[in-house]
Design a protein around this motif. Structure first.
Motif, short mmCIF file in Angstrom:
data_model
loop_
_atom_site.label_atom_id
_atom_site.label_comp_id
_atom_site.label_asym_id
_atom_site.label_seq_id
_atom_site.Cartn_x
_atom_site.Cartn_y
_atom_site.Cartn_z
N GLY A 136 -2.18 5.26 2.96
CA GLY A 136 -3.26 4.34 2.66
C GLY A 136 -3.71 3.53 3.86
O GLY A 136 -3.23 3.74 4.99
N THR A 163 6.04 -0.82 7.76
CA THR A 163 6.38 -2.02 7.01
C THR A 163 6.94 -3.09 7.93
O THR A 163 7.90 -2.85 8.67
CB THR A 163 7.41 -1.70 5.91
OG1 THR A 163 6.80 -0.82 4.96
CG2 THR A 163 7.87 -2.96 5.21
N PRO A 205 5.73 4.39 5.84
CA PRO A 205 6.76 3.40 5.45
C PRO A 205 7.33 2.64 6.65
O PRO A 205 7.65 1.45 6.54
CB PRO A 205 7.82 4.25 4.76
CG PRO A 205 7.06 5.40 4.19
CD PRO A 205 5.99 5.69 5.19
N VAL A 254 0.86 -1.19 0.00
CA VAL A 254 0.00 0.00 0.00
C VAL A 254 0.89 1.23 0.00
O VAL A 254 2.02 1.19 0.51
CB VAL A 254 -0.95 -0.02 1.22
CG1 VAL A 254 -0.18 0.06 2.52
CG2 VAL A 254 -2.00 1.08 1.13
N GLN A 255 0.39 2.31 -0.56
CA GLN A 255 1.14 3.56 -0.56
C GLN A 255 1.04 4.26 0.79
O GLN A 255 0.07 4.06 1.54
CB GLN A 255 0.62 4.48 -1.66
CG GLN A 255 1.01 4.03 -3.07
CD GLN A 255 0.67 5.06 -4.11
OE1 GLN A 255 -0.22 5.88 -3.92
NE2 GLN A 255 1.38 5.02 -5.23
N SER A 256 2.01 5.08 1.08
CA SER A 256 1.99 5.87 2.29
C SER A 256 0.69 6.68 2.38
O SER A 256 0.26 7.28 1.38
CB SER A 256 3.19 6.81 2.31
OG SER A 256 3.22 7.57 3.48
N VAL A 305 4.61 -0.73 3.08
CA VAL A 305 4.12 0.61 2.80
C VAL A 305 5.18 1.35 2.00
O VAL A 305 6.31 1.55 2.47
CB VAL A 305 3.80 1.37 4.10
CG1 VAL A 305 3.18 2.73 3.77
CG2 VAL A 305 2.86 0.56 4.98
N SER A 306 4.82 1.75 0.81
CA SER A 306 5.77 2.45 -0.05
C SER A 306 5.64 3.95 0.13
O SER A 306 4.56 4.47 0.42
CB SER A 306 5.52 2.08 -1.51
OG SER A 306 4.24 2.51 -1.92
N SER A 307 6.76 4.64 -0.04
CA SER A 307 6.76 6.10 0.15
C SER A 307 6.43 6.82 -1.14
O SER A 307 6.36 6.23 -2.21
CB SER A 307 8.12 6.54 0.67
OG SER A 307 9.14 6.13 -0.21
#
Length: 123
Positions: free
Chosen positions: A16, A91, A88, A12-14, A121-123
């Protein structure tokens, strides 16, 4: 013996949200305080939240207060972790655990553990 199976992890994106589930089987679900822990690469497992047998009381680590919500559905033998405003640094592999005593921040008190579900969690 209690079997715990987590699901709901993913990428999921940051900022989210994700909702983790943990389905229990075996012993009587309401005999156990339920908790979520997490473990990031190279770090020790850490407490996230736990919830009383009835679901009426819950406790959180400071770093998730206001963002995560633990809940349980005793009719479905399931505990949930709703995670909002993800960062992030959230994670990790997330684990659910069952404690037959009073519930604790200490992982050693928990008798049964699931296999974990990865949250990234991606930044």
């Amino acid at each position: 013996q209690v079997q715990l199976v987590e699901s709901g992890g993913g990428l999921v994106q940051s900022g989210g949200s994700l909702r983790l589930s943990c389905a229990a089987s075996g012993r009587t679900f309401t005999d156990y305080v339920m908790a979520w822990f997490r473990q990031a690469p190279g770090k020790e497992r850490e407490f996230v939240a736990h919830i009383s047998r009835s679901g009426g009381r819950s406790y959180y680590a400071d770093f998730v207060k206001g963002r995560f919500t633990i809940s349980r559905d005793n009719a479905k033998n399931t505990v949930y972790l709703q995670m909002n405003s993800l960062k992030p640094e959230d994670t990790a592999v997330y684990y659910c655990a069952a404690d037959p005593s009073g519930g604790s921040y200490y992982s050693g008190n928990y008798l049964y553990w699931g296999q974990g579900t990865q949250v990234t969690v991606s930044s």
